[in-house]
Write an enzyme that holds these catalytic residues in place. Structure first.
Site, PDB file in Angstrom:
ATOM      1  N   ARG A   1       0.877  -1.178   0.000  1.00 19.19           N
ATOM      2  CA  ARG A   1       0.000   0.000   0.000  1.00 19.19           C
ATOM      3  C   ARG A   1       0.908   1.220   0.000  1.00 19.19           C
ATOM      4  O   ARG A   1       1.524   1.548   1.015  1.00 19.19           O
ATOM      5  CB  ARG A   1      -0.909  -0.019   1.231  1.00 19.19           C
ATOM      6  CG  ARG A   1      -1.997   1.033   1.263  1.00 19.19           C
ATOM      7  CD  ARG A   1      -2.884   0.779   2.484  1.00 19.19           C
ATOM      8  NE  ARG A   1      -3.902   1.777   2.664  1.00 19.19           N
ATOM      9  CZ  ARG A   1      -5.145   1.711   2.187  1.00 19.19           C
ATOM     10  NH1 ARG A   1      -5.499   0.659   1.464  1.00 19.19           N
ATOM     11  NH2 ARG A   1      -6.022   2.652   2.415  1.00 19.19           N
TER      12      ARG A   1
ATOM     13  N   HIS B   1      -6.622   0.754  -7.215  1.00 21.82           N
ATOM     14  CA  HIS B   1      -7.050   0.060  -5.995  1.00 21.82           C
ATOM     15  C   HIS B   1      -7.767  -1.223  -6.437  1.00 21.82           C
ATOM     16  O   HIS B   1      -8.976  -1.370  -6.260  1.00 21.82           O
ATOM     17  CB  HIS B   1      -7.983   0.960  -5.195  1.00 21.82           C
ATOM     18  CG  HIS B   1      -8.131   0.564  -3.756  1.00 21.82           C
ATOM     19  ND1 HIS B   1      -7.576  -0.584  -3.229  1.00 21.82           N
ATOM     20  CD2 HIS B   1      -8.803   1.154  -2.725  1.00 21.82           C
ATOM     21  CE1 HIS B   1      -7.870  -0.670  -1.944  1.00 21.82           C
ATOM     22  NE2 HIS B   1      -8.617   0.361  -1.611  1.00 21.82           N
TER      23      HIS B   1
ATOM     24  N   GLN C   1     -10.143  -3.432  -4.155  1.00 21.54           N
ATOM     25  CA  GLN C   1     -11.434  -2.796  -3.922  1.00 21.54           C
ATOM     26  C   GLN C   1     -12.386  -3.084  -5.081  1.00 21.54           C
ATOM     27  O   GLN C   1     -13.549  -3.415  -4.879  1.00 21.54           O
ATOM     28  CB  GLN C   1     -11.254  -1.286  -3.751  1.00 21.54           C
ATOM     29  CG  GLN C   1     -12.546  -0.525  -3.520  1.00 21.54           C
ATOM     30  CD  GLN C   1     -13.207  -0.876  -2.203  1.00 21.54           C
ATOM     31  OE1 GLN C   1     -12.599  -0.739  -1.149  1.00 21.54           O
ATOM     32  NE2 GLN C   1     -14.445  -1.323  -2.242  1.00 21.54           N
TER      33      GLN C   1
ATOM     34  N   ASP D   1     -17.264   8.028  -3.902  1.00 21.72           N
ATOM     35  CA  ASP D   1     -16.110   8.031  -3.007  1.00 21.72           C
ATOM     36  C   ASP D   1     -15.960   9.446  -2.467  1.00 21.72           C
ATOM     37  O   ASP D   1     -16.611  10.380  -2.947  1.00 21.72           O
ATOM     38  CB  ASP D   1     -14.854   7.589  -3.785  1.00 21.72           C
ATOM     39  CG  ASP D   1     -13.640   7.343  -2.890  1.00 21.72           C
ATOM     40  OD1 ASP D   1     -13.791   7.354  -1.655  1.00 21.72           O
ATOM     41  OD2 ASP D   1     -12.540   7.156  -3.433  1.00 21.72           O
TER      42      ASP D   1
ATOM     43  N   CYS E   1     -16.678   2.848  -1.218  1.00 24.21           N
ATOM     44  CA  CYS E   1     -15.496   2.094  -0.786  1.00 24.21           C
ATOM     45  C   CYS E   1     -15.134   2.363   0.669  1.00 24.21           C
ATOM     46  O   CYS E   1     -14.368   1.597   1.259  1.00 24.21           O
ATOM     47  CB  CYS E   1     -14.314   2.394  -1.703  1.00 24.21           C
ATOM     48  SG  CYS E   1     -13.915   4.140  -1.849  1.00 24.21           S
TER      49      CYS E   1
ATOM     50  N   ARG F   1     -14.351  -7.332   0.794  1.00 29.52           N
ATOM     51  CA  ARG F   1     -12.915  -7.102   0.636  1.00 29.52           C
ATOM     52  C   ARG F   1     -12.146  -8.342   1.076  1.00 29.52           C
ATOM     53  O   ARG F   1     -11.229  -8.801   0.394  1.00 29.52           O
ATOM     54  CB  ARG F   1     -12.473  -5.883   1.470  1.00 29.52           C
ATOM     55  CG  ARG F   1     -12.879  -4.524   0.911  1.00 29.52           C
ATOM     56  CD  ARG F   1     -12.161  -4.198  -0.382  1.00 29.52           C
ATOM     57  NE  ARG F   1     -10.715  -4.291  -0.251  1.00 29.52           N
ATOM     58  CZ  ARG F   1      -9.937  -3.337   0.240  1.00 29.52           C
ATOM     59  NH1 ARG F   1     -10.466  -2.188   0.653  1.00 29.52           N
ATOM     60  NH2 ARG F   1      -8.629  -3.489   0.307  1.00 29.52           N
TER      61      ARG F   1
END
Length: 305
Positions: A101, A128, A131, A221, A261, A289
């Protein structure tokens, strides 16, 4: 071996395989079955950014599969204390897989060039992917399919929307993003998607009502992501007409679900009414997830075995 797992490199069949594994593991977990498919394997979580869902879902998922994990924060000195090639060649001798990450996508790409174990992108400024897999898993659970469905994304052309657009393209779902002018998906990315998936339907508009027309999933988002805090005030003005509220949801398909998300800034990009409505799938989406990532871990292990 897949060195750096990328949605661009995954075929539709491979993504379907990951979804199938994830669904099977999720169903078994619901019955109390935890197969030790990765017993003895060790996953490293190399994180430059703070995390809730990514860290906890990966650590928990790996434990349920019989493996173990190590959280690697700033103390390991990635990119600071020693040369990248020394770091990568050493750490990949200890680990079976690394979830990275990072603030910069280029750092993950560079890491992968020096590692002999697989690297999973746990979030960068550009993508991402985990996700997006959880997002589509949630849509598939809700409607029984993905192909031919329309998914609307309301907001910035950021890492989340890029990955979702690409995942939709791979799986035959229509994707339309509505962004204020200046915040759209960049043209080089759209060219790459078209080259990878010539038959894909990926569209852009500056009108959120056009985007949600016929959409069975409406996604948003935060307006300012991590690292964009200095732009918060300007973005609040620029995105003011892009809030997902009841009026916008009512313009989507009757059966439309809401996705986010997380974390969300309630009252900004989305109202409480939408976040907590019966058709909101944000909790299931967050739960997926872990299931989607377990699918990725097992699929990778099968590929590398």
């Amino acid at each position: 071996m897949r060195n750096l797992l990328s949605l661009f490199d995954l075929s539709t069949a491979e993504m379907e395989s990951i979804f199938s594994i994830a669904a099977d593991l999720k169903a078994k977990l619901a019955k109390g079955i935890r197969e030790p498919l990765l017993q003895g394997q060790v996953m490293g979580l190399l994180f430059e950014k703070q995390s809730l869902r990514t860290r906890v879902s990966f650590e928990t998922g790996m434990a349920q599969l019989g493996g173990s994990s190590l959280f690697l924060g700033e103390d390991v000195g990635w990119g600071k204390r020693e040369a990248p090639q020394d770091f990568g060649r050493v750490i990949s001798q200890y680990l079976d897989v690394i979830v990275c990450r990072a603030k910069s996508h280029e750092k993950v790409v560079e890491l992968a060039t020096h590692c002999t174990c697989s690297i999973i992108n746990g979030l960068t400024d550009l993508f991402h992917p985990c996700q997006a897999l959880a997002d589509l898993m949630t849509v598939q659970e809700s409607f029984g399919k993905l192909k031919g469905l329309k998914i609307a994304y309301i907001g910035d052309g950021n890492n989340v929307s890029r990955s979702l657009a690409l995942a939709c393209a791979k799986m035959g779902a229509e994707f339309m993003i509505a962004s204020p002018k200046g915040y759209e998906l960049d043209q080089p990315f759209l060219v790459r998607v078209d080259q990878a998936c010539p038959d894909a339907v990926v569209q852009q508009t500056n009108d959120p009502f056009e985007a949600v027309d016929g959409a069975v999933a409406v996604y948003t988002d935060v307006w300012a992501s991590m690292g964009q805090e200095a732009e918060q005030a300007k973005r609040e003005v620029d995105f003011a007409d892009f809030q997902v509220n009841k009026k916008l949801m009512d313009a989507a398909a009757q059966e439309a679900i809401f996705l986010h998300c997380l974390p969300a800034k309630r009252g900004q990009e989305v109202t409480d009414e939408v976040m907590d409505c019966p058709t909101s799938r944000i909790v299931e989406q967050a739960g997926n997830r872990m299931h989607a990532q377990k699918g990725v871990l097992v699929w990778l292990a099968n590929q590398n075995g």
